[in-house]
Design an enzyme around this catalytic site. Structure first.
Site, short mmCIF file in Angstrom:
data_model
loop_
_atom_site.label_atom_id
_atom_site.label_comp_id
_atom_site.label_asym_id
_atom_site.label_seq_id
_atom_site.Cartn_x
_atom_site.Cartn_y
_atom_site.Cartn_z
CE1 TYR A 295 1.88 13.17 13.96
CE2 TYR A 295 3.88 12.47 12.83
CZ TYR A 295 2.76 13.27 12.89
OH TYR A 295 2.51 14.19 11.90
CG LEU B 218 -1.92 7.94 -1.06
CD1 LEU B 218 -1.20 6.60 -0.94
CD2 LEU B 218 -2.40 8.16 -2.49
NE ARG C 90 -6.74 12.01 8.41
CZ ARG C 90 -6.87 13.14 7.74
NH1 ARG C 90 -7.44 13.14 6.55
NH2 ARG C 90 -6.43 14.28 8.24
N GLY D 282 -8.35 2.35 -2.32
CA GLY D 282 -9.26 1.23 -2.46
C GLY D 282 -8.99 0.17 -1.40
#
Length: 376
Positions: free
Chosen positions: A107, A261, A263, A268
């Site tokens: 990362y 979730l 990404r 929403g």
């Protein structure tokens, strides 16, 4: 009221305590990265998050029911937020009862481990820290590398960046067909004997699709018992239900869903008009995140929203609570850069489905056909 789906008292107590703490200045702010380390170590968690166990016996580790995936704080999620702010979010997560933090050398590469190490240094003995090895030079685009000498090199370098002398949970980031899994597990076993590592894990996008993926889990487990398997799992990505979860249950291995979730899609918070910074985000290249696919998959968000609206839950909370309800050894690690979202995610662990609710919601989710692969 006896059959209330939400443990209302537990939910409201957590909120009230958190609100009171904010009013009194107990919850740290961005300036908390300058806080006295001893005061952070001595601080009691201001909210109770239920605990779960990954693994079994001497290879078990107790963690908060929801962990924190730290990748997006410095890598692969478009903008890179202020690092002092991210240090504050991580430490505030601990104050809220979170004790399970996930990172990797890849990362950045390396930047996220340095961030996480700085953030967790004052509370290191009170948390469970997970990181990963498995790529050449720490760069996924450079190819796989799980040779024993590379594993040792990565661990030594990760320990320095993480500012610690041990790693609680060390994952092989991806299966490496060039290196027998027995050699990988054996190397980690030696590192455990040396005290540099506490527990062994394996990570893969989908073990059921990887060549001999399930068999490799068994072979590795026979050499060094695996504490946790990490793989993508969400209401939109349900491949682990095929065989992996059953294998984890059989071998008493914990399961850690990454991208629970999807990404950010199952919130929403992003939609077909969302713009990404392609130099630091993989979503523009993924079929499922193309505008047409997002629109086609929106009925799932509508379904989760309708369920949540009746129970005071957000879309993300319904999705995370659903994952937790699948197996008692599941611990999702949603990522976020915002304290409000982190607290929202943690509160999802307080929701308890009735049997009928869970059965109906699962059936409704299964009736929706997801458009677009999660990878190209």
């Amino acid at each position: 009221m006896g059959n209330s789906n939400m443990n209302r008292r537990k939910f409201l107590t957590a909120g009230a305590v958190a609100s009171s703490a904010m009013a009194l200045g107990t919850v740290t702010t961005a300036s908390s990265c300058q806080a006295d380390p001893k005061s952070l170590r001595d601080k009691k968690s201001i909210s109770t998050v239920s605990l779960r166990t990954l693994g079994a016996g001497q290879h078990a580790v107790e963690v908060s029911a929801i962990g924190l995936g730290c990748m997006g704080m410095s890598y692969h999620r478009s903008f890179v937020p202020d690092q002092k702010a991210m240090i504050s979010v991580i430490r505030e997560g601990f104050d809220l009862g979170l004790n399970f933090f996930d990172t990797a050398e890849a990362y950045g590469p390396f930047a996220n481990e340095s961030l996480v190490g700085e953030a967790l240094k004052p509370i290191r003995k009170d948390i469970i820290l997970a990181t990963k090895f498995g790529f050449k030079e720490g760069k996924p685009q450079a190819g796989l590398d799980s040779r024993p000498e590379r594993i040792r090199q990565v661990v030594d370098e990760s320990l320095k960046r993480l500012q610690t002398d041990y790693i609680d949970l060390l994952y092989q980031h991806r299966l490496d067909p060039a290196v027998p899994v027995e050699d990988v597990a054996g190397t980690v076993k030696d590192l455990i004997a040396e005290g540099k590592v506490k527990h062994f894990g394996m990570s893969e996008t989908d073990f059921s699709l990887a060549k001999d993926g399930l068999a490799q889990i068994r072979r590795a487990h026979a050499i060094q018992p695996i504490t946790a398997i990490q793989s993508e799992y969400s209401t939109m990505t349900r491949q682990p239900e095929n065989e992996v979860l059953a294998l984890c249950e059989e071998l008493k291995i914990g399961f850690v869903p990454y991208s629970p979730l999807s990404r950010g899609l199952i919130t929403g918070y992003i939609n077909e008009r969302t713009k990404y910074i392609s130099t630091n985000d993989n979503r523009p290249t993924l079929p499922r995140y193309q505008p047409q696919a997002i629109i086609a998959n929106w009925p799932m968000l509508d379904l989760l929203k309708t369920f949540g609206d009746q129970r005071g839950l957000s879309i993300a909370q319904v999705a995370l609570a659903w994952l937790l309800a699948q197996k008692p050894f599941i611990v999702p690690i949603p990522g976020t850069t915002k304290l409000a979202h982190l607290q929202e995610n943690l509160w999802a662990a307080n929701y308890e489905f009735t049997d009928e609710e869970l059965k109906r919601l699962t059936a409704d989710l299964s009736a929706i056909t997801i458009q677009g692969d999660r990878f190209g």
